[in-house]
Scaffold this active site. Structure first.
Site, PDB file in Angstrom:
ATOM      1  N   TRP A  76       0.918  -1.202  -0.071  1.00  0.00           N
ATOM      2  CA  TRP A  76      -0.058   0.039  -0.028  1.00  0.00           C
ATOM      3  C   TRP A  76       0.844   1.115   0.018  1.00  0.00           C
ATOM      4  O   TRP A  76       1.683   1.475   1.033  1.00  0.00           O
ATOM      5  CB  TRP A  76      -0.882  -0.053   1.168  1.00  0.00           C
ATOM      6  CG  TRP A  76      -2.027  -1.124   1.208  1.00  0.00           C
ATOM      7  CD1 TRP A  76      -3.082  -0.897   0.533  1.00  0.00           C
ATOM      8  CD2 TRP A  76      -1.824  -2.450   1.594  1.00  0.00           C
ATOM      9  NE1 TRP A  76      -4.009  -2.229   0.770  1.00  0.00           N
ATOM     10  CE2 TRP A  76      -3.008  -3.028   1.195  1.00  0.00           C
ATOM     11  CE3 TRP A  76      -0.676  -3.257   2.286  1.00  0.00           C
ATOM     12  CZ2 TRP A  76      -3.211  -4.521   1.571  1.00  0.00           C
ATOM     13  CZ3 TRP A  76      -1.092  -4.517   2.504  1.00  0.00           C
ATOM     14  CH2 TRP A  76      -2.413  -4.999   2.379  1.00  0.00           C
ATOM     15  N   HIS A 113      -7.211   2.042   3.190  1.00  0.00           N
ATOM     16  CA  HIS A 113      -8.451   1.002   2.579  1.00  0.00           C
ATOM     17  C   HIS A 113      -9.518   1.248   3.555  1.00  0.00           C
ATOM     18  O   HIS A 113      -9.270   1.733   4.979  1.00  0.00           O
ATOM     19  CB  HIS A 113      -7.969  -0.391   2.453  1.00  0.00           C
ATOM     20  CG  HIS A 113      -7.030  -1.054   3.638  1.00  0.00           C
ATOM     21  ND1 HIS A 113      -6.074  -1.883   3.253  1.00  0.00           N
ATOM     22  CD2 HIS A 113      -6.854  -0.479   4.849  1.00  0.00           C
ATOM     23  CE1 HIS A 113      -5.698  -2.090   4.644  1.00  0.00           C
ATOM     24  NE2 HIS A 113      -5.810  -1.263   5.358  1.00  0.00           N
ATOM     25  N   ARG A 152      -3.947   6.501  -1.648  1.00  0.00           N
ATOM     26  CA  ARG A 152      -2.839   5.864  -1.760  1.00  0.00           C
ATOM     27  C   ARG A 152      -1.726   6.981  -2.486  1.00  0.00           C
ATOM     28  O   ARG A 152      -2.287   7.603  -3.619  1.00  0.00           O
ATOM     29  CB  ARG A 152      -2.847   4.615  -2.920  1.00  0.00           C
ATOM     30  CG  ARG A 152      -4.083   3.804  -2.281  1.00  0.00           C
ATOM     31  CD  ARG A 152      -3.403   2.563  -1.669  1.00  0.00           C
ATOM     32  NE  ARG A 152      -4.561   1.902  -1.434  1.00  0.00           N
ATOM     33  CZ  ARG A 152      -4.784   0.628  -1.775  1.00  0.00           C
ATOM     34  NH1 ARG A 152      -4.313   0.464  -2.820  1.00  0.00           N
ATOM     35  NH2 ARG A 152      -5.792  -0.067  -1.043  1.00  0.00           N
ATOM     36  N   GLN A 182     -13.577   3.130  -1.857  1.00  0.00           N
ATOM     37  CA  GLN A 182     -13.893   1.765  -1.678  1.00  0.00           C
ATOM     38  C   GLN A 182     -15.058   1.423  -0.987  1.00  0.00           C
ATOM     39  O   GLN A 182     -15.641   2.406  -0.304  1.00  0.00           O
ATOM     40  CB  GLN A 182     -12.845   1.123  -0.707  1.00  0.00           C
ATOM     41  CG  GLN A 182     -11.622   0.634  -1.607  1.00  0.00           C
ATOM     42  CD  GLN A 182     -10.628  -0.049  -0.831  1.00  0.00           C
ATOM     43  OE1 GLN A 182     -10.709  -0.020   0.630  1.00  0.00           O
ATOM     44  NE2 GLN A 182      -9.717  -0.577  -1.354  1.00  0.00           N
ATOM     45  N   VAL A 222      -6.824 -11.820   5.107  1.00  0.00           N
ATOM     46  CA  VAL A 222      -7.771 -12.750   4.966  1.00  0.00           C
ATOM     47  C   VAL A 222      -6.898 -14.032   4.655  1.00  0.00           C
ATOM     48  O   VAL A 222      -5.679 -14.240   4.349  1.00  0.00           O
ATOM     49  CB  VAL A 222      -8.560 -12.458   3.591  1.00  0.00           C
ATOM     50  CG1 VAL A 222      -9.387 -11.387   4.001  1.00  0.00           C
ATOM     51  CG2 VAL A 222      -7.480 -12.063   2.427  1.00  0.00           C
ATOM     52  N   ALA A 258     -14.755 -10.795   4.089  1.00  0.00           N
ATOM     53  CA  ALA A 258     -14.903  -9.418   3.882  1.00  0.00           C
ATOM     54  C   ALA A 258     -14.525  -9.265   2.608  1.00  0.00           C
ATOM     55  O   ALA A 258     -13.734  -9.909   2.029  1.00  0.00           O
ATOM     56  CB  ALA A 258     -13.663  -8.857   4.911  1.00  0.00           C
TER      57      ALA A 258
END
Ligand code: ZN
Length: 333
Positions: A150, A164, A190, A204, A247, A301
């Site tokens: 990122w 995010h 970003r 987002q 995740v 998610a």
């Protein structure tokens, strides 16, 4: 005074006021014709009848000329006032500028509608985050190479304009007890070079569902339904395995490119596919960091790149168009 003189005088009256003056001058108490009638008394009886008839005829003629001129002048005055108030009822109405909603707002309303229909609540968090909510709790510890993925902005005080909306996941999970379903739309930042598909600030929409026995199948179904209902256009979808520290397993949802119909173009970098929604099952470390037992609770998610979704839905091939503030774009919606 004869008929011709009277006619000329009457015709010379340019408006109703002037005409009234003429009437007084001829027929008023001290008017010329009235004066002629007064002379009758001084005439010999044999002359009286003939002169009287002559003056009365003159008087009647004058009256008729005055009446005719009066209606002529009245007609002209009415025509003038109609002209002044004339209106072309077939002319196009002057344009009244109306405000429009930006396509991002329009599509966001649809997406919110879709998810609230599935029982999701709308959540939000701050644009400026701390390292804990933006990285640490998301299984991205300090000095972890994943942080470089990122391209992060930092404020002078070391705060992070959030990279995010996943930070809202953390805030929600820390403050609530499962089960929960939230949708968190928001702006993210970003340190990217701006081009047709990248911007330094974009939107987002984060989705999070925490419940018992949540599986990848639930996530896939949710995302496929979303693409089908919200973008439509008969897009094909595919899932690819992907790595994100927060995740396990992680995946990316791609959709077929609406601009080239899968043949390959500049927007899809010749692949025929556009990466749209990264997601996965929330990593046990993230659940633990938020105080939940991953053996009891699971979660999925996703964080859709919303601007890209807007571009696909409306066929806009350059993300910069969404932000250059031109009314010519917004007026099309
Ligand atoms: Zn393409």
């Amino acid at each position: 005074m004869d008929t011709q003189q009277i006619a000329a005088t009457v015709a010379g009256a340019g408006d109703l006021t002037a005409l009234e003056d003429v009437r007084v001058r001829l027929l008023g108490k001290k008017g010329e014709i009235t004066g002629m009638l007064k002379q009758l008394g001084g005439l010999a009886p044999e002359e009286r009848a003939a002169f009287g008839a002559q003056v009365n005829a003159l008087k009647a003629e004058a009256q008729a000329l005055l009446d005719a001129r009066k209606s002529e002048l009245e007609g002209a005055a009415e025509a003038a006032s109609l002209d002044a108030g004339w209106m072309d009822v077939t002319a196009p109405a002057p344009e009244r500028p109306l405000g429009r909603l930006h396509p991002i707002t329009l599509l966001l309303e649809e997406v919110i509608d879709h998810f609230t229909g599935l029982g999701f609540e709308i959540a939000s968090g701050p644009d400026i985050e701390d390292s804990f909510h933006n990285f640490d709790a998301l299984n991205i510890p300090k000095d972890h190479p994943a942080r470089d993925v990122w391209d992060t902005f930092y404020t002078d005080r070391g705060e992070i304009p959030r990279t995010h909306t996943s930070s809202v996941q953390i805030r929600t999970m820390m403050n609530r007890t499962p089960p929960m379903r939230i949708l968190a739309p928001g702006r993210v930042f970003r340190n990217e070079t701006i081009d047709a598909t990248h911007h330094a600030s974009f939107h987002q929409v984060e989705g999070l569902l925490v419940d018992r026995q949540v599986s990848v199948a639930h996530l896939k179904h949710t995302l496929e339904t979303l693409v089908d209902r919200v973008i439509g256009r008969g897009l094909k979808t595919r899932f690819r395995p992907a790595f994100y520290p927060f995740v396990e397993p992680g995946l990316d949802l791609d959709v077929s490119c609406v601009f080239c119909h899968g043949k390959g173009c500049g927007v899809c970098k010749q692949s025929g596919w556009i990466e749209l929604i990264p997601g996965g099952l929330v990593h046990p470390n993230v659940l633990r960091a938020c105080g939940h037992d991953p053996d009891e609770w699971q979660a999925y998610a996703f964080g859709m790149g919303f601007d890209r979704m807007v571009m696909l839905r409306y066929g806009i091939d350059d993300i910069r168009r969404l932000y250059d503030g031109r009314l010519s774009l917004v007026r099309q919606f």
